[in-house]
Write an enzyme that holds these catalytic residues in place. Structure first.
Site, PDB file in Angstrom:
ATOM      1  CG  HIS A 303      -0.246   0.200   2.325  1.00  0.00           C
ATOM      2  ND1 HIS A 303       0.393   1.160   3.073  1.00  0.00           N
ATOM      3  CD2 HIS A 303       0.176  -0.945   3.515  1.00  0.00           C
ATOM      4  CE1 HIS A 303       0.898   1.042   4.300  1.00  0.00           C
ATOM      5  NE2 HIS A 303       0.839  -0.390   4.359  1.00  0.00           N
ATOM      6  CB  CYS A 319       1.901  -3.691   4.913  1.00  0.00           C
ATOM      7  SG  CYS A 319       0.090  -4.388   5.533  1.00  0.00           S
TER       8      CYS A 319
END
Length: 343
Positions: A303, A319
């Site tokens: 992301h 992440c």
């Protein structure tokens, strides 16, 4: 009957008796000699005595069988000696069979044929024995020595080095065994070329290209994400990965889902503070999943981030973070199911 007639008959009978005796004697004199036109194992023995025929067949048929069988392919060479193959030619039996066949018929027909150099249509086949077990053992040895398995093309992660496929090689064992058996019974060339078949690899380099039309590699140690098309590097991006204790999981995954301005389902963890267990709407200042989301495994994904200072470090909670312009650029080129290798 008159006296003259009687004498004529007596003389005629005597002539016949003498002639028959001569024919019989002539035939007897040839009882150990082959008729013209006789061959044994392809060797002409017509007009020879049995001893001469044996010597000729021994020289031309039996003696050459003592040479080894040689099997070749390129630089590879396999041999089978006559001793190991237990090769034996029945010279006496073949010659005796030829003599019997050439002496068939009655005395008169044989005498007439011999006297007029007539030929007998006698062709005695080679009578050679050998060890079948030795032949099968040789074939197995050749098959093992020549065998090369087909090798599939492979892709070496994370460098994506492509190893080309390689065709394999197998011996046609049935055909080779037939060639060896035939060579053992003949006196000619005893060198055999190995009959082989090519086996094809199941996966080629082109198959790999088709399997991975797009691919991402996350290099945690270098803090880089590499994007490939048709296994050719298109671009590298600087990223942030999971911090100690919350590492980005290593392994081969794929993009499972995508979203623009995704909502953030906050994990129910201590580090989330008061937001733990809540859902933060997409596009808000409180939502750290800036602009784009590509989920890869168990809540971990790729992301955007506005904390650009964290790029190039181990700073996330598992992440992969990217600069917003970079993640937007990458998002449009990556489809769901695109493989992601985390190194």
């Amino acid at each position: 009957m008159g006296q003259k007639s009687f004498i004529f008959v007596v003389l005629l009978l005597l002539a016949l008796i003498v002639g028959a005796g001569g024919v019989y004697a002539y035939d007897s004199s040839n009882s150990e000699r082959m008729a013209e036109g006789v061959t044994v194992a392809g060797v002409p023995v017509g007009g020879m005595t049995t001893s001469e025929a044996r010597a000729e067949v021994q020289e031309q048929v039996a003696a050459p069988l003592n040479r080894p069988i040689v099997i070749r392919r390129a630089e590879q060479r396999f041999t089978l000696s006559a001793q190991d193959a237990d090769v034996s030619a029945d010279v006496g039996g073949m010659v005796d069979e030829a003599l019997r066949a050439s002496r068939e018929g009655n005395v008169a027909t044989r005498a007439w044929r011999d006297a007029t150099d007539g030929e007998a249509n006698v062709r005695v086949k080679a009578r050679v024995s050998y060890s079948k077990e030795a032949v099968q053992g040789l074939v197995k040895r050749v098959a093992k020595g020549v065998y090369r398995p087909a090798r599939d093309a492979t892709l070496d992660f994370p460098a994506l080095t492509k190893v080309s496929s390689q065709n394999g090689l197998e011996v046609k064992t049935g055909k080779l065994e037939g060639k060896v058996r035939a060579a053992l019974t003949r006196s000619g060339d005893r060198t055999i070329a190995i009959p082989t078949r090519t086996t094809r690899a199941k996966v080629t380099k082109q198959d790999l290209v088709e399997k991975y039309p797009t691919l991402m590699v996350v290099d945690r140690g270098a803090f880089r994400l590499r994007f490939y098309k048709n296994l050719k590097l298109q671009k590298e991006y600087t990223i942030a990965v999971g911090q100690v204790g919350l590492e980005t999981p290593a392994g081969l995954y794929s993009v499972q889902n995508k979203a623009v301005d995704p909502a953030w389902s906050v994990p129910n963890s201590d580090w989330a503070g008061s937001l733990a267990g809540t859902v933060v709407p997409g596009g808000t200042a409180e939502n750290p999943l800036k602009s784009r989301w590509m989920g890869i495994y168990d809540g971990a994904g790729i992301h955007g981030t506005d904390d650009v200072a964290s790029l190039g470090t181990a700073a996330s909670h598992g992440c992969v973070r990217m600069a917003v312009p970079d993640v937007i650029e990458l998002y449009d080129q990556v489809a769901v199911s695109t493989p992601v290798y985390v190194a």
